[in-house]
Design an enzyme around this catalytic site. Structure first.
Site, short mmCIF file in Angstrom:
data_model
loop_
_atom_site.label_atom_id
_atom_site.label_comp_id
_atom_site.label_asym_id
_atom_site.label_seq_id
_atom_site.Cartn_x
_atom_site.Cartn_y
_atom_site.Cartn_z
N SER A 59 -30.96 54.00 -12.86
CA SER A 59 -32.33 53.73 -12.40
C SER A 59 -33.32 54.72 -13.01
O SER A 59 -32.97 55.80 -13.47
CB SER A 59 -32.40 53.79 -10.87
OG SER A 59 -31.50 52.87 -10.31
N1 SAM Z 1 -27.38 54.66 -8.56
C1 SAM Z 1 -27.07 54.28 -9.90
C2 SAM Z 1 -27.30 55.37 -10.90
O1 SAM Z 1 -27.85 56.41 -10.55
O2 SAM Z 1 -26.90 55.16 -12.05
C3 SAM Z 1 -27.78 53.04 -10.33
C4 SAM Z 1 -27.18 51.85 -9.75
S1 SAM Z 1 -27.49 50.31 -10.54
C5 SAM Z 1 -29.23 50.12 -10.44
C6 SAM Z 1 -26.84 49.29 -9.23
C7 SAM Z 1 -25.34 49.32 -9.12
O3 SAM Z 1 -24.96 48.60 -7.96
C8 SAM Z 1 -24.64 48.68 -10.29
O4 SAM Z 1 -23.77 49.58 -10.89
C9 SAM Z 1 -23.90 47.50 -9.66
O5 SAM Z 1 -22.65 47.20 -10.27
C10 SAM Z 1 -23.72 48.00 -8.26
N2 SAM Z 1 -23.47 46.96 -7.25
C11 SAM Z 1 -23.98 45.70 -7.15
N3 SAM Z 1 -23.47 45.07 -6.08
C12 SAM Z 1 -22.62 45.94 -5.49
C13 SAM Z 1 -21.80 45.89 -4.32
N4 SAM Z 1 -21.74 44.81 -3.52
N5 SAM Z 1 -21.05 46.97 -4.00
C14 SAM Z 1 -21.08 48.08 -4.78
N6 SAM Z 1 -21.84 48.19 -5.88
C15 SAM Z 1 -22.60 47.14 -6.22
#
Ligand code: SAM
Length: 211
Positions: A59
């Protein structure tokens, strides 16, 4: 890189509405370039999301800082993070809280994040692979919950797994645009405030969106 990081903190965080000095100090310490794929190293301190593989992103620093500030951490909290991604937000949380439980649905991202966090010396985090929209009932309750992917509404199991007095930050809305909601749980239910508009990748799972 340290100079670029300092400029990013001054320009994109303190220069906007990030006023929590502990949060600013954590962003100064955590090396975002360690969480970014090599081909994007030149952009590691730009205030924008970057691809990390699997169609996912690390992000934008400002939104990571705003979400962290909204959690109002004092160093004693057990936190659940849903969406480990690169592990960058996990590192920021590990700097500011007692213990971080982080769950990611894509195993390869989780493994890479775990490796990076361990290399950087963090020891107060626990990594899980699975559907974080269901939370981690076996480790609940949590003082804080942060969801780093967009949900249609705040996932009910996550509200259940929050302590009374606890805070959850979650982007809710459609797949193309959301409100960043700050939910505070009380004895009778919860209150909601909106921090800003935002755009996150979808939360895929039982209490999120379909794939
Ligand atoms: N916090 C992260 C960082 O600092 O890099 C950014 C996260 S990214 C915007 C969102 C993440 O949520 C992705 O890696 C995606 O695979 C994960 N995600 C989506 N649905 C999910 C779920 N049900 N459970 C766990 N992770 C999930």
């Amino acid at each position: 890189m340290e100079q670029l990081r300092g400029e990013m903190v001054a320009r994109d965080l303190a220069g906007r509405d990030i006023y929590d000095q502990q949060v600013l100090a954590a962003f100064q310490r955590v090396e975002r370039h360690r969480f970014v794929p090599e081909e994007f190293l030149n952009h590691a301190y730009d205030d924008r999301p970057l691809p990390i593989g699997g169609g996912q992103t690390i992000s934008q620093p400002y939104i990571v800082a705003l979400m962290t500030q909204c959690l109002r951490l004092n160093g004693e909290e057990r936190i659940l993070e849903v969406g480990t991604g690169s592990g960058y937000q996990t590192a920021i949380l590990a700097e500011l809280a007692w213990e971080v439980y982080t769950i990611e649905r894509i195993a390869s991202l989780s493994e890479r994040a775990q490796k990076t966090l361990a290399e950087l010396g963090y020891a107060n985090f626990h990594v899980f692979v699975g559907d974080g929209s269901q939370g981690l009932p076996q480790h609940a309750p949590f003082d804080r919950i942060i969801v780093t992917a967009a949900a249609p509404q705040p996932p009910a199991p996550l509200i259940e797994q929050l302590t009374v007095g606890g805070i959850m930050v979650v982007p809710t809305g459609s797949r193309v645009g959301q409100d960043l909601e700050v939910i505070t749980k009380n004895r009778d239910g919860f209150t909601t405030a909106t921090a800003c508009r935002c755009t996150f990748v979808p939360l895929i799972g039982e209490h999120g969106y379909e794939k």
